[in-house]
Design a protein around this motif. Sequence first.
Motif, mmCIF file in Angstrom:
data_model
loop_
_atom_site.group_PDB
_atom_site.id
_atom_site.type_symbol
_atom_site.label_atom_id
_atom_site.label_comp_id
_atom_site.label_asym_id
_atom_site.label_seq_id
_atom_site.Cartn_x
_atom_site.Cartn_y
_atom_site.Cartn_z
ATOM 1 N N GLY A 65 0.834 -1.196 0.000
ATOM 2 C CA GLY A 65 0.000 0.000 0.000
ATOM 3 C C GLY A 65 0.869 1.247 0.000
ATOM 4 N N LEU A 66 0.280 2.349 -0.379
ATOM 5 C CA LEU A 66 0.999 3.618 -0.402
ATOM 6 C C LEU A 66 1.286 4.086 1.022
ATOM 7 C CD1 LEU A 66 -1.063 5.446 -3.155
ATOM 8 C CD2 LEU A 66 1.289 4.645 -3.363
ATOM 9 N N PRO A 67 2.426 4.750 1.221
ATOM 10 C CA PRO A 67 2.690 5.329 2.544
ATOM 11 C C PRO A 67 1.600 6.348 2.883
ATOM 12 C CG PRO A 67 4.642 5.441 1.145
ATOM 13 C CD PRO A 67 3.507 4.989 0.282
ATOM 14 N N THR A 68 1.304 6.479 4.149
ATOM 15 C CA THR A 68 0.215 7.360 4.556
ATOM 16 C C THR A 68 0.672 8.753 4.953
ATOM 17 O OG1 THR A 68 0.357 6.491 6.798
ATOM 18 C CG2 THR A 68 -1.240 5.451 5.305
ATOM 19 N N ALA A 69 1.955 9.062 4.783
ATOM 20 C CA ALA A 69 2.451 10.397 5.141
ATOM 21 C C ALA A 69 1.739 11.481 4.330
ATOM 22 C CB ALA A 69 3.960 10.481 4.929
ATOM 23 N N GLU A 70 1.417 11.170 3.076
ATOM 24 C CA GLU A 70 0.673 12.102 2.228
ATOM 25 C C GLU A 70 -0.615 11.420 1.799
ATOM 26 O OE1 GLU A 70 2.682 14.108 -1.000
ATOM 27 O OE2 GLU A 70 4.605 13.489 -0.185
ATOM 28 N N SER A 71 -1.623 12.198 1.485
ATOM 29 C CA SER A 71 -2.886 11.616 1.047
ATOM 30 C C SER A 71 -2.704 10.936 -0.309
ATOM 31 C CB SER A 71 -3.961 12.694 0.953
ATOM 32 O OG SER A 71 -3.726 13.520 -0.177
ATOM 33 N N VAL A 72 -3.566 9.983 -0.577
ATOM 34 C CA VAL A 72 -3.538 9.282 -1.856
ATOM 35 C C VAL A 72 -3.796 10.265 -2.994
ATOM 36 C CG1 VAL A 72 -4.672 7.501 -3.240
ATOM 37 C CG2 VAL A 72 -4.161 7.071 -0.835
ATOM 38 N N ASP A 73 -4.698 11.227 -2.774
ATOM 39 C CA ASP A 73 -4.987 12.228 -3.804
ATOM 40 C C ASP A 73 -3.735 13.034 -4.140
ATOM 41 O OD1 ASP A 73 -7.627 11.456 -4.007
ATOM 42 O OD2 ASP A 73 -8.377 13.035 -2.692
ATOM 43 N N LYS A 74 -2.985 13.413 -3.123
ATOM 44 C CA LYS A 74 -1.771 14.197 -3.354
ATOM 45 C C LYS A 74 -0.717 13.364 -4.086
ATOM 46 C CE LYS A 74 1.563 17.262 -1.259
ATOM 47 N NZ LYS A 74 1.995 17.984 -0.087
ATOM 48 N N GLN A 75 -0.594 12.083 -3.727
ATOM 49 C CA GLN A 75 0.362 11.212 -4.409
ATOM 50 C C GLN A 75 -0.043 10.998 -5.867
ATOM 51 O OE1 GLN A 75 2.025 7.895 -1.873
ATOM 52 N NE2 GLN A 75 0.408 8.633 -0.505
ATOM 53 N N THR A 76 -1.340 10.878 -6.107
ATOM 54 C CA THR A 76 -1.829 10.747 -7.486
ATOM 55 C C THR A 76 -1.505 12.002 -8.285
ATOM 56 O OG1 THR A 76 -3.623 9.292 -6.744
ATOM 57 C CG2 THR A 76 -3.878 10.332 -8.908
ATOM 58 N N LEU A 77 -1.755 13.154 -7.707
ATOM 59 C CA LEU A 77 -1.444 14.419 -8.372
ATOM 60 C C LEU A 77 0.053 14.535 -8.662
ATOM 61 C CD1 LEU A 77 -2.426 17.108 -9.475
ATOM 62 C CD2 LEU A 77 -2.228 18.047 -7.172
ATOM 63 N N THR A 78 0.886 14.080 -7.751
ATOM 64 C CA THR A 78 2.337 14.093 -7.967
ATOM 65 C C THR A 78 2.705 13.264 -9.189
ATOM 66 O OG1 THR A 78 2.818 14.438 -5.625
ATOM 67 C CG2 THR A 78 4.571 13.453 -6.955
ATOM 68 N N VAL A 79 2.133 12.072 -9.300
ATOM 69 C CA VAL A 79 2.428 11.202 -10.445
ATOM 70 C C VAL A 79 1.944 11.838 -11.746
ATOM 71 C CG1 VAL A 79 1.932 8.974 -11.525
ATOM 72 C CG2 VAL A 79 2.498 9.084 -9.090
ATOM 73 N N ASP A 99 -8.248 -0.330 -3.752
ATOM 74 C CA ASP A 99 -8.250 -0.632 -2.319
ATOM 75 C C ASP A 99 -8.124 -2.140 -2.162
ATOM 76 O OD1 ASP A 99 -8.795 -1.151 0.350
ATOM 77 O OD2 ASP A 99 -10.401 0.318 0.472
ATOM 78 N N HIS A 100 -6.992 -2.584 -1.628
ATOM 79 C CA HIS A 100 -6.754 -4.014 -1.414
ATOM 80 C C HIS A 100 -6.663 -4.260 0.087
ATOM 81 C CE1 HIS A 100 -5.489 -8.050 -2.477
ATOM 82 N NE2 HIS A 100 -4.590 -7.956 -1.497
ATOM 83 N N ASP A 101 -7.754 -4.684 0.675
ATOM 84 C CA ASP A 101 -7.816 -4.953 2.116
ATOM 85 C C ASP A 101 -7.335 -3.762 2.937
ATOM 86 O OD1 ASP A 101 -8.787 -7.531 1.630
ATOM 87 O OD2 ASP A 101 -6.767 -8.366 1.523
ATOM 88 N N GLY A 102 -7.764 -2.569 2.551
ATOM 89 C CA GLY A 102 -7.408 -1.362 3.290
ATOM 90 C C GLY A 102 -6.067 -0.753 2.905
ATOM 91 N N ARG A 103 -5.325 -1.407 2.043
ATOM 92 C CA ARG A 103 -4.058 -0.857 1.548
ATOM 93 C C ARG A 103 -4.317 -0.277 0.155
ATOM 94 N NH1 ARG A 103 -1.112 -6.301 3.059
ATOM 95 N NH2 ARG A 103 -3.031 -6.879 2.065
ATOM 96 N N MET A 104 -3.966 0.985 -0.007
ATOM 97 C CA MET A 104 -4.241 1.674 -1.260
ATOM 98 C C MET A 104 -3.074 1.517 -2.232
ATOM 99 S SD MET A 104 -7.149 2.662 -0.786
ATOM 100 C CE MET A 104 -8.384 3.407 0.214
ATOM 101 N N VAL A 105 -3.408 1.111 -3.440
ATOM 102 C CA VAL A 105 -2.434 0.961 -4.519
ATOM 103 C C VAL A 105 -2.849 1.920 -5.628
ATOM 104 C CG1 VAL A 105 -1.528 -0.631 -6.262
ATOM 105 C CG2 VAL A 105 -1.976 -1.454 -3.937
ATOM 106 N N LEU A 106 -1.886 2.676 -6.135
ATOM 107 C CA LEU A 106 -2.134 3.587 -7.246
ATOM 108 C C LEU A 106 -1.708 2.904 -8.536
ATOM 109 C CD1 LEU A 106 -2.821 6.322 -8.535
ATOM 110 C CD2 LEU A 106 -0.516 7.092 -7.886
#
Length: 150
Positions: A65-79, A99-106
């Motif tokens: 899953g993605l690290p939670t230090a930054e929001s998933v939306d912000k990480q998506t925008l970065t990419v 969403d894989h069992d609570g772990r977010m994958v972009l």
Amino acid sequence: MWEQPGPELEILLAAGEGQYLECKREVPGPKDEDRRKVLKTIAAFASKDGGTVLFGVQDDLQITGLPTAESVDKQTLTVVSMIRDTIVPVPPFTTRVIDHDGRMVLAVEVSAGGQMHAYRNGQRLEFYVRVGPNTVFARHHEVAAGFGRS
């Protein structure tokens, strides 16, 4: 952004990293060497047959899953910004969060662009292709063929 259930992620990972799949543990930072590698791979996917980059999955295919230090939306925008600012022309791609069992994958799904796409390294344009699980410099004839010339 929309979410897709986990089973599709299992299908993507079934064959492992290869011609059409690249896995990265996290979204790379601005000065991270992994950033360059990811962008070269996205350019290579777009220049040939397309492919998917999964952020939040290790090379051994473990879903962290993605690290939670930054929001998933912000990480998506970065990419999205990385791709739009560095690959010429901008390739056809979509992003989505799985969403894989609570772990977010972009997932960044890159379509075949029907032409060559370059990674911009400063003022220099570099062309890449995907060969199995590797991203390599495109040869002269591959670049020429990508521009419709032999």
